[in-house]
Design an enzyme around this catalytic site. Structure first.
Site, PDB file in Angstrom:
ATOM      1  N   LYS A  88       0.847  -1.193   0.000  1.00 55.25           N
ATOM      2  CA  LYS A  88       0.000   0.000   0.000  1.00 55.25           C
ATOM      3  C   LYS A  88       0.880   1.239   0.000  1.00 55.25           C
ATOM      4  O   LYS A  88       1.960   1.249   0.588  1.00 55.25           O
ATOM      5  CB  LYS A  88      -0.928   0.045   1.222  1.00 55.25           C
ATOM      6  CG  LYS A  88      -1.786   1.312   1.259  1.00 55.25           C
ATOM      7  CD  LYS A  88      -2.621   1.443   2.514  1.00 55.25           C
ATOM      8  CE  LYS A  88      -3.350   2.794   2.491  1.00 55.25           C
ATOM      9  NZ  LYS A  88      -4.215   2.992   3.657  1.00 55.25           N
ATOM     10  N   GLU A 107     -10.247  11.589  11.779  1.00 56.09           N
ATOM     11  CA  GLU A 107      -9.521  10.378  12.193  1.00 56.09           C
ATOM     12  C   GLU A 107      -8.757  10.565  13.503  1.00 56.09           C
ATOM     13  O   GLU A 107      -7.797  11.340  13.587  1.00 56.09           O
ATOM     14  CB  GLU A 107      -8.539   9.952  11.093  1.00 56.09           C
ATOM     15  CG  GLU A 107      -7.829   8.646  11.407  1.00 56.09           C
ATOM     16  CD  GLU A 107      -7.103   8.063  10.215  1.00 56.09           C
ATOM     17  OE1 GLU A 107      -6.546   6.967  10.345  1.00 56.09           O
ATOM     18  OE2 GLU A 107      -7.092   8.704   9.134  1.00 56.09           O
ATOM     19  N   GLY A 148     -10.001   3.169   3.446  1.00 58.12           N
ATOM     20  CA  GLY A 148     -11.084   2.771   2.563  1.00 58.12           C
ATOM     21  C   GLY A 148     -12.108   3.884   2.544  1.00 58.12           C
ATOM     22  O   GLY A 148     -12.725   4.176   3.576  1.00 58.12           O
ATOM     23  N   SER A 149     -12.256   4.549   1.387  1.00 56.29           N
ATOM     24  CA  SER A 149     -13.113   5.730   1.312  1.00 56.29           C
ATOM     25  C   SER A 149     -13.947   5.739   0.042  1.00 56.29           C
ATOM     26  O   SER A 149     -13.586   5.115  -0.959  1.00 56.29           O
ATOM     27  CB  SER A 149     -12.262   7.007   1.349  1.00 56.29           C
ATOM     28  OG  SER A 149     -11.417   7.047   2.474  1.00 56.29           O
ATOM     29  N   GLU A 168      -7.266  -3.026   2.203  1.00 57.29           N
ATOM     30  CA  GLU A 168      -6.507  -1.845   2.613  1.00 57.29           C
ATOM     31  C   GLU A 168      -6.714  -1.556   4.099  1.00 57.29           C
ATOM     32  O   GLU A 168      -5.766  -1.273   4.831  1.00 57.29           O
ATOM     33  CB  GLU A 168      -6.954  -0.632   1.787  1.00 57.29           C
ATOM     34  CG  GLU A 168      -6.281   0.672   2.183  1.00 57.29           C
ATOM     35  CD  GLU A 168      -6.863   1.873   1.462  1.00 57.29           C
ATOM     36  OE1 GLU A 168      -6.521   3.006   1.855  1.00 57.29           O
ATOM     37  OE2 GLU A 168      -7.669   1.690   0.521  1.00 57.29           O
ATOM     38  N   ALA A 218      -2.432   4.222   7.080  1.00 59.72           N
ATOM     39  CA  ALA A 218      -3.576   4.979   6.575  1.00 59.72           C
ATOM     40  C   ALA A 218      -3.137   6.239   5.849  1.00 59.72           C
ATOM     41  O   ALA A 218      -3.840   6.735   4.963  1.00 59.72           O
ATOM     42  CB  ALA A 218      -4.516   5.342   7.723  1.00 59.72           C
ATOM     43  N   ARG A 266      -7.786  16.573   5.912  1.00 57.33           N
ATOM     44  CA  ARG A 266      -8.850  17.553   5.665  1.00 57.33           C
ATOM     45  C   ARG A 266      -8.413  18.914   6.182  1.00 57.33           C
ATOM     46  O   ARG A 266      -9.075  19.543   7.009  1.00 57.33           O
ATOM     47  CB  ARG A 266     -10.163  17.149   6.326  1.00 57.33           C
ATOM     48  CG  ARG A 266     -10.593  15.731   6.091  1.00 57.33           C
ATOM     49  CD  ARG A 266     -10.862  15.389   4.610  1.00 57.33           C
ATOM     50  NE  ARG A 266     -11.402  14.053   4.536  1.00 57.33           N
ATOM     51  CZ  ARG A 266     -10.637  12.956   4.493  1.00 57.33           C
ATOM     52  NH1 ARG A 266      -9.321  13.051   4.451  1.00 57.33           N
ATOM     53  NH2 ARG A 266     -11.198  11.761   4.443  1.00 57.33           N
ATOM     54  N   GLY A 279      -5.174  13.216   0.186  1.00 59.28           N
ATOM     55  CA  GLY A 279      -4.455  12.010  -0.219  1.00 59.28           C
ATOM     56  C   GLY A 279      -5.396  10.843  -0.401  1.00 59.28           C
ATOM     57  O   GLY A 279      -6.557  10.873   0.043  1.00 59.28           O
ATOM     58  N   LYS A 285     -12.184  14.937  -1.203  1.00 57.63           N
ATOM     59  CA  LYS A 285     -11.634  15.253   0.119  1.00 57.63           C
ATOM     60  C   LYS A 285     -11.270  16.726   0.245  1.00 57.63           C
ATOM     61  O   LYS A 285     -11.292  17.289   1.348  1.00 57.63           O
ATOM     62  CB  LYS A 285     -10.433  14.355   0.408  1.00 57.63           C
ATOM     63  CG  LYS A 285     -10.815  12.900   0.651  1.00 57.63           C
ATOM     64  CD  LYS A 285      -9.609  12.008   0.805  1.00 57.63           C
ATOM     65  CE  LYS A 285     -10.029  10.562   1.103  1.00 57.63           C
ATOM     66  NZ  LYS A 285      -8.865   9.635   1.172  1.00 57.63           N
TER      67      LYS A 285
END
Length: 408
Positions: A152, A207, A224-225, A251, A314, A358, A372, A391
């Site tokens: 990843k 987060e 995961g978005s 992920e 992440a 953000r 990102g 985002k």
């Protein structure tokens, strides 16, 4: 270390403000103060500050501990560490210690209609990297997966926006609170010898990296978005697609397993759910895992545990060291504090640290926005580009640019 002690010695006579306020944000002074709020409380920290910056994460914890230990030795117990830590281990962080702070545990995020705020007009918007360059970076990452170099990688991009007038930082933070009811909202002054001018880091992170109270810790990693839908039916389709997406679940599992490996040596036990749940912000759906644990040693500070976790896959990738190197080779811009961590740590080691996403850095009429996306095998360069665009909307909405940015 002598510089830190000198700074603390100079500041130690400051008196903590005991003034109570129903709205600490109203007392926020740009380029001077640090503000951090959740749905449970607001924190305002004012000067005088003692800087705790360090050019490397490996020495940051020692610098902070030495400074706080010195304060205790001279009888100063009531102080707080606050600020932001950079993504890159070689870059300077923005951490400060102060005795002049206030908590508001009755903090509420109520909407205030203020028509005095003139709308901002974007005079120029520059993407760095360009769409083509970002997609090329994603393809680069995918080729590395094929060679089994890593599993990843998180790639980011920026929007540099110049407005027609100075950005009203306090009003922007207020808007972030109103439009991100469940987010962690922050405004952190930034200044060092490496910056030509004062800047402010502002944002609304969804987060939680780490929260500590006594011997209890919690974390809420996101990985995961999917952008939010425009209708109820579209929302249902998109959220369920994310919850059952093999790629996104894979992920997310990478991130959770990495955090488990880091936290296990610190803890008597860890409670990690078998599968993630869905959470949302005004702009995105996310896979999230609520992690809770009990520390072996309650004296370990929230900063120490958070630094051990940072950066998680992440915001970086897996394996971490390989992903970091790949990011430095692919990304043409400096992340700075983006994908670092922001928060606070009190004299007892309790505190909250969130992932710096953000967000934007603001200086006068200029703002740099960051976003990102996690890249894994099976990712689509076009979809990841669109995801980062979604985002950006957290900050674009706060600046009043909702619906006025058409990315090519």
């Amino acid at each position: 270390m002598s510089n830190v002690i000198d700074q603390v010695s100079d500041k130690v006579r400051s008196v903590r403000s005991e003034k109570e306020s129903n709205n600490l944000l109203s007392q926020f002074v740009n380029n001077e103060d640090v503000y951090f709020s959740t749905t449970q409380y607001a924190l305002l920290v004012k000067p005088p500050f003692a800087a705790m910056g360090s050019t490397k994460h490996s020495t940051l914890s020692k610098s902070v501990h030495d400074g706080l230990d010195f304060l205790k030795k001279i009888g100063v117990e009531d102080c707080i560490l606050v600020g932001a830590v950079s993504f890159d281990v070689e870059h300077e962080s923005q951490l400060f210690v102060s005795r002049n702070f206030s908590f508001d545990h009755n903090h509420t995020r109520t909407y205030v209609n203020d028509n005095s705020r003139a709308p901002l007009i974007a005079k120029s918007i520059v993407e760095i990297p360009s769409k083509a360059e970002f997609k090329k970076g994603v393809e680069n990452a995918l080729s590395r997966f094929e060679r089994n170099e890593l599993q990843k990688m998180v790639l980011s991009r920026t929007l540099n926006i110049k407005f027609d007038q100075d950005i009203q930082i306090k009003k922007t933070i207020e808007t972030l609170e109103q439009t991100n009811q469940s987010g962690f909202v922050f405004g952190v002054k930034m200044f060092s010898e490496h910056l030509q001018h004062n800047q402010t880091l502002i944002g609304a992170s969804p987060e939680l990296l780490l929260s500590k109270r006594g011997n209890k810790i919690s974390a809420m990693p996101l990985a995961g978005s999917e952008p939010r839908g425009k209708t109820d039916s579209e929302e249902t389709i998109l959220s369920q697609r994310l919850l059952t997406s093999e790629k996104d679940l894979r992920e997310h599992a990478l991130v959770v397993e990495s955090i488990k490996q880091v936290l296990t040596p610190f803890c008597k036990y860890l409670n990690i759910p078998d599968s993630p749940s869905l959470i949302n912000t005004p702009t995105m759906w996310h896979l999230a895992s609520s992690i809770e644990g009990e520390l072996n040693n309650a004296d370990v500070s929230s900063l120490d545990v958070a630094l051990a976790m940072h950066p998680t896959p992440a915001v970086c990738g897996f394996p971490k060291a390989v992903a970091r190197q790949a990011i430095s080779e692919i990304e043409s811009h400096e992340r700075g504090l983006f994908t670092g961590m922001v928060g606070w740590n009190d004299a007892n080691g309790d505190g909250d640290w969130v992932v710096t996403i953000r967000c934007a850095t603001v200086e006068g009429k200029n703002a740099t926005l960051y976003a990102g996306a996690g890249i894994v095998a099976g990712s689509s360069a076009e979809k990841e580009y669109q995801e980062t665009g979604a985002k950006f909307n957290t900050m674009l909405n706060a600046f009043g640019l909702k619906g006025r940015l058409n990315e090519k």
